[in-house]
Design an enzyme around this catalytic site. Structure first.
Site, PDB file in Angstrom:
ATOM      1  N   HIS A  89      24.916   6.633 -14.597  1.00 48.25           N
ATOM      2  CA  HIS A  89      26.169   6.973 -13.936  1.00 48.25           C
ATOM      3  C   HIS A  89      27.158   7.533 -14.959  1.00 48.25           C
ATOM      4  CE1 HIS A  89      24.443   4.848 -10.623  1.00 48.25           C
ATOM      5  NE2 HIS A  89      24.422   3.707 -11.288  1.00 48.25           N
ATOM      6  N   HIS A 246      18.788   2.986 -16.025  1.00 46.45           N
ATOM      7  CA  HIS A 246      18.353   1.720 -15.460  1.00 46.45           C
ATOM      8  C   HIS A 246      17.608   1.962 -14.160  1.00 46.45           C
ATOM      9  CE1 HIS A 246      22.225   2.613 -13.606  1.00 46.45           C
ATOM     10  NE2 HIS A 246      21.879   1.852 -12.580  1.00 46.45           N
ATOM     11  N   ARG A 265      19.894  11.039 -11.449  1.00 41.44           N
ATOM     12  CA  ARG A 265      18.561  10.447 -11.388  1.00 41.44           C
ATOM     13  C   ARG A 265      17.650  11.013 -12.469  1.00 41.44           C
ATOM     14  NH1 ARG A 265      20.511  10.980  -6.246  1.00 41.44           N
ATOM     15  NH2 ARG A 265      20.683   9.005  -5.114  1.00 41.44           N
TER      16      ARG A 265
END
Length: 397
Positions: A89, A246, A265
């Site tokens: 993010h 993650h 992603r």
């Protein structure tokens, strides 16, 4: 004021068919149940008893109760049976710039190739409820990754060579893995890892085999080989700041994050992958597993310290025959995860009984809560920069 909240489970394919049902003590629906959202996020706001969604309730009642127009956080129950996508993010600054750029380009906010759906960052904290919660989080130290990759033999030599040398760049390696140039090499590396054996990395290679069955040939499997494999025990947390790769793998947990939909992603997904933008936000610094163990701030009260102002999380355990008086700061959400408890607002006198999986929104005009019964609950609130310091009220009496 105390406002009960409800929501239906989301049915993402990676969701468990049993974990949420077991928590709530009901029959499984037969469908994957991945997440239950307790918040005002417009993608799936919780509902209040009068039929309004929480975002509509805040818009109408916030001024009277002192509640904000929008919550700075989103609280979830998350139940994973198979891996979520590998992702990272953006920071707040990166999100603001990316959102403005895509707005100027007139990319629809719901477009499949849209990356920045809002201008906010999305740090995350998840605390395990199941006895084990497995995840990939952060990049493993280079020496360990080199040993793992060397052990795969000649098929993995293109990857091993890129990991060698003092100036090896994990960002460059990941960029190569996700490139068209590496497609054939990636396929060979996955095959070698799936067929390989290792005493030191047995769990990682077992995960590769499972991932290859679900996502055959996906380059994210090779990215996963470079990441820390984390197993949380019940009550342990995992904090993921901006830029850290993650992927949650399996288990049940309470997740708290900044209210944002911005996801970059890096594999294990059929969704859009913008490799160049992922590398822009990626923190490629290798390091230890980012596990957070709660700090006891009172009998039965544990706080999970994280360095963000968007949210704070506490776990409270109440014993039979005793009651807890808990200080609250700002607009909070209380979520029950075990037993049966009754929460009463000190200012309003309103009492709400909570079974596992049930939640209640607490307006800022409530200064403390009285909790009776026996069980466990989590309290989400604005972060430490916005909330008051803990007081002597935060104890069991």
């Amino acid at each position: 004021m105390l406002v009960p909240l409800t929501n239906d489970p989301r049915d993402y394919a990676w969701g468990s068919t049993t974990l949420l049902a077991e928590l709530e003590g009901r029959e499984p629906s037969g469908r994957p149940e991945s997440e239950v959202w307790f918040g005002d996020h417009p993608a799936d706001p919780a509902e209040t008893p009068d039929g309004r969604t929480l975002d509509a309730w805040l818009a109408a009642e916030g001024e009277v109760t002192g509640a904000p127009a929008h919550l700075p956080y989103l609280l979830k129950l998350l139940a994973a049976a198979s891996p979520l996508s590998i992702q990272a993010h953006p920071s707040k600054q990166q999100a603001e710039a990316g959102f403005a750029r895509e707005e100027a380009a007139a990319i629809a906010r719901d477009a499949a190739d849209r990356t920045y759906r809002d201008a906010n960052h999305k740090p995350e904290l998840i605390v395990a409820l199941s006895e084990e919660f497995r995840a990939l989080a952060g990049l493993r130290d280079l020496d360990s990754s080199r040993r793992l990759v060397r052990g795969l033999g000649a098929a993995a030599r293109p990857l091993a060579e890129r990991l060698e040398g003092a100036d090896a760049s994990l960002a460059a390696v990941i960029g190569w893995v996700l490139s068209e140039e590496a497609v054939d090499d990636v396929r060979e590396i996955i095959g070698a890892a799936a067929a390989g054996g290792s005493d030191e990395f047995a769990a990682e290679l077992h995960l590769v085999r499972a991932m290859d069955e679900q996502f055959p040939g996906d380059p994210g499997i090779v990215v996963a080989l470079l990441m820390n494999l984390v197993t949380l025990r019940a009550g342990e947390g995992l904090f993921v700041p901006a830029g850290v790769l993650h992927a949650y793998l399996s288990g049940l947990g309470v997740e708290l994050m900044a209210a944002s939909d911005n996801v970059l992603r890096g594999g294990l997904t059929p969704k859009h992958i913008d490799v160049a933008e992922l590398l822009t936000v990626l923190d490629a610094t290798p390091g230890a597993q980012p596990i957070v163990r709660g700090r006891e701030v009172g009998p039965g009260v544990v706080r999970f310290d994280v360095p963000v102002a968007d949210f704070a999380l506490e776990r409270v355990r109440v014993e039979a025959g005793r009651e807890a008086t808990l200080a609250v700061g700002g607009a909070s959400i209380v979520l029950a995860t075990a037993g049966a408890v009754t929460v009463t607002g000190a200012s309003s006198g309103t009492a709400v009984s909570l079974a596992p999986g049930a939640a209640v929104f607490v307006t800022p005009d409530e200064t403390s809560l009285r909790v009776v019964g026996e069980g466990e609950l989590f309290i989400a609130a604005p972060g430490t920069d916005a909330a008051p310091e803990p007081s002597d009220d935060s104890v069991l009496i």
